[in-house]
Design an enzyme around this catalytic site. Structure first.
Site, PDB file in Angstrom:
ATOM      1  N   PHE A  67      16.102  56.701 -54.746  1.00  0.00           N
ATOM      2  CA  PHE A  67      15.322  56.141 -53.630  1.00  0.00           C
ATOM      3  C   PHE A  67      15.925  56.455 -52.272  1.00  0.00           C
ATOM      4  O   PHE A  67      15.206  56.482 -51.275  1.00  0.00           O
ATOM      5  CB  PHE A  67      15.112  54.633 -53.800  1.00  0.00           C
ATOM      6  CG  PHE A  67      16.323  53.867 -54.227  1.00  0.00           C
ATOM      7  CD1 PHE A  67      17.307  53.511 -53.317  1.00  0.00           C
ATOM      8  CD2 PHE A  67      16.479  53.499 -55.551  1.00  0.00           C
ATOM      9  CE1 PHE A  67      18.417  52.800 -53.715  1.00  0.00           C
ATOM     10  CE2 PHE A  67      17.585  52.777 -55.969  1.00  0.00           C
ATOM     11  CZ  PHE A  67      18.562  52.429 -55.043  1.00  0.00           C
ATOM     12  N   CYS A  70      14.296  59.475 -50.437  1.00  0.00           N
ATOM     13  CA  CYS A  70      12.897  59.456 -49.982  1.00  0.00           C
ATOM     14  C   CYS A  70      12.535  58.219 -49.161  1.00  0.00           C
ATOM     15  O   CYS A  70      11.442  58.155 -48.602  1.00  0.00           O
ATOM     16  CB  CYS A  70      11.956  59.576 -51.186  1.00  0.00           C
ATOM     17  SG  CYS A  70      12.166  58.320 -52.444  1.00  0.00           S
ATOM     18  N   HIS A  71      13.416  57.261 -49.055  1.00  0.00           N
ATOM     19  CA  HIS A  71      13.116  56.000 -48.351  1.00  0.00           C
ATOM     20  C   HIS A  71      14.295  55.655 -47.462  1.00  0.00           C
ATOM     21  O   HIS A  71      15.190  54.913 -47.891  1.00  0.00           O
ATOM     22  CB  HIS A  71      12.865  54.897 -49.376  1.00  0.00           C
ATOM     23  CG  HIS A  71      12.354  53.617 -48.793  1.00  0.00           C
ATOM     24  ND1 HIS A  71      13.194  52.622 -48.349  1.00  0.00           N
ATOM     25  CD2 HIS A  71      11.110  53.162 -48.598  1.00  0.00           C
ATOM     26  CE1 HIS A  71      12.473  51.594 -47.917  1.00  0.00           C
ATOM     27  NE2 HIS A  71      11.200  51.907 -48.060  1.00  0.00           N
ATOM     28  N   PHE A  72      14.430  56.115 -46.369  1.00  0.00           N
ATOM     29  CA  PHE A  72      13.620  57.036 -45.579  1.00  0.00           C
ATOM     30  C   PHE A  72      14.468  58.259 -45.264  1.00  0.00           C
ATOM     31  O   PHE A  72      15.684  58.144 -45.169  1.00  0.00           O
ATOM     32  CB  PHE A  72      13.196  56.366 -44.271  1.00  0.00           C
ATOM     33  CG  PHE A  72      12.328  55.155 -44.458  1.00  0.00           C
ATOM     34  CD1 PHE A  72      10.963  55.290 -44.639  1.00  0.00           C
ATOM     35  CD2 PHE A  72      12.885  53.888 -44.466  1.00  0.00           C
ATOM     36  CE1 PHE A  72      10.151  54.169 -44.791  1.00  0.00           C
ATOM     37  CE2 PHE A  72      12.086  52.769 -44.620  1.00  0.00           C
ATOM     38  CZ  PHE A  72      10.719  52.895 -44.790  1.00  0.00           C
ATOM     39  N   VAL A  77      17.580  53.685 -47.196  1.00  0.00           N
ATOM     40  CA  VAL A  77      17.725  52.267 -47.521  1.00  0.00           C
ATOM     41  C   VAL A  77      16.999  52.023 -48.846  1.00  0.00           C
ATOM     42  O   VAL A  77      15.950  52.624 -49.108  1.00  0.00           O
ATOM     43  CB  VAL A  77      17.172  51.372 -46.383  1.00  0.00           C
ATOM     44  CG1 VAL A  77      15.710  51.622 -46.119  1.00  0.00           C
ATOM     45  CG2 VAL A  77      17.435  49.905 -46.649  1.00  0.00           C
TER      46      VAL A  77
END
Length: 172
Positions: A67, A70-72, A77
């Site tokens: 994650f 891709c976040h962000f 985070v």
């Protein structure tokens, strides 16, 4: 008969995802990458804030977790919804540990507060689940409050986490 240990390893949790830990009729944890814990360090039928059961689990954090990429982009985070899902996962796992049968489904949450974040620089996330009530009738359901901590600091709280076990989810 469920093997009711007080702690479970990563391999145990993966076995749960394959339907091997609580048997063919027991609830399953998700498989990686949606499995949001590396181990369960404590499970009891008493204890917790309401003396009706307690679960504590941990997730080791490293910058390579899926994650963060891709976040962000440029501002990595852990999505807060993954911490919430981890708490639902643990409520369902506890119901299986108690011997409940069926497919676990999150049924809701009363209130969620986010007061911090999980960054790639963190070392460990801890989940604490305090059971308020277990319903063991036609529907098996757990009701609990939960906390998510990062490196020992509470960053999320959730009241009235609800998970049910269903024999048939076709009409759900």
């Amino acid at each position: 008969m469920v093997d009711k240990r007080e702690s479970y390893t990563k391999e145990d949790l993966l076995a749960s995802g394959r339907g091997e830990l609580f048997g063919a009729k027991g609830p399953q944890l998700p498989a990686p990458s949606m499995l949001m814990m590396d181990r369960v360090v404590k499970m009891t039928e008493t204890g917790g804030n309401f003396d009706k059961g307690y679960v504590e689990a941990e997730l080791d954090i490293n910058p390579e977790l899926w994650f963060f990429g891709c976040h962000f982009i440029g501002d990595p985070v852990m999505p807060g919804c993954l911490g919430l899902d981890a708490m639902w996962q643990l409520v369902g796992f506890y119901l299986g540990w108690l011997g409940g049968e069926g497919k676990g489904r999150a049924l809701g949450v009363g209130e969620v507060k986010f007061t911090g974040q999980v960054l790639p620089s963190a070392k460990k996330v801890t989940y604490r689940i305090h059971f308020k009530r277990i319903v063991n009738r036609r529907l098996v359901m757990g009701l609990a409050d939960g906390e998510v901590l990062v490196d020992g600091r509470v960053i999320y709280t959730a009241n009235d986490l609800k998970v049910g076990l269903f024999q048939d989810t076709s009409a759900f």
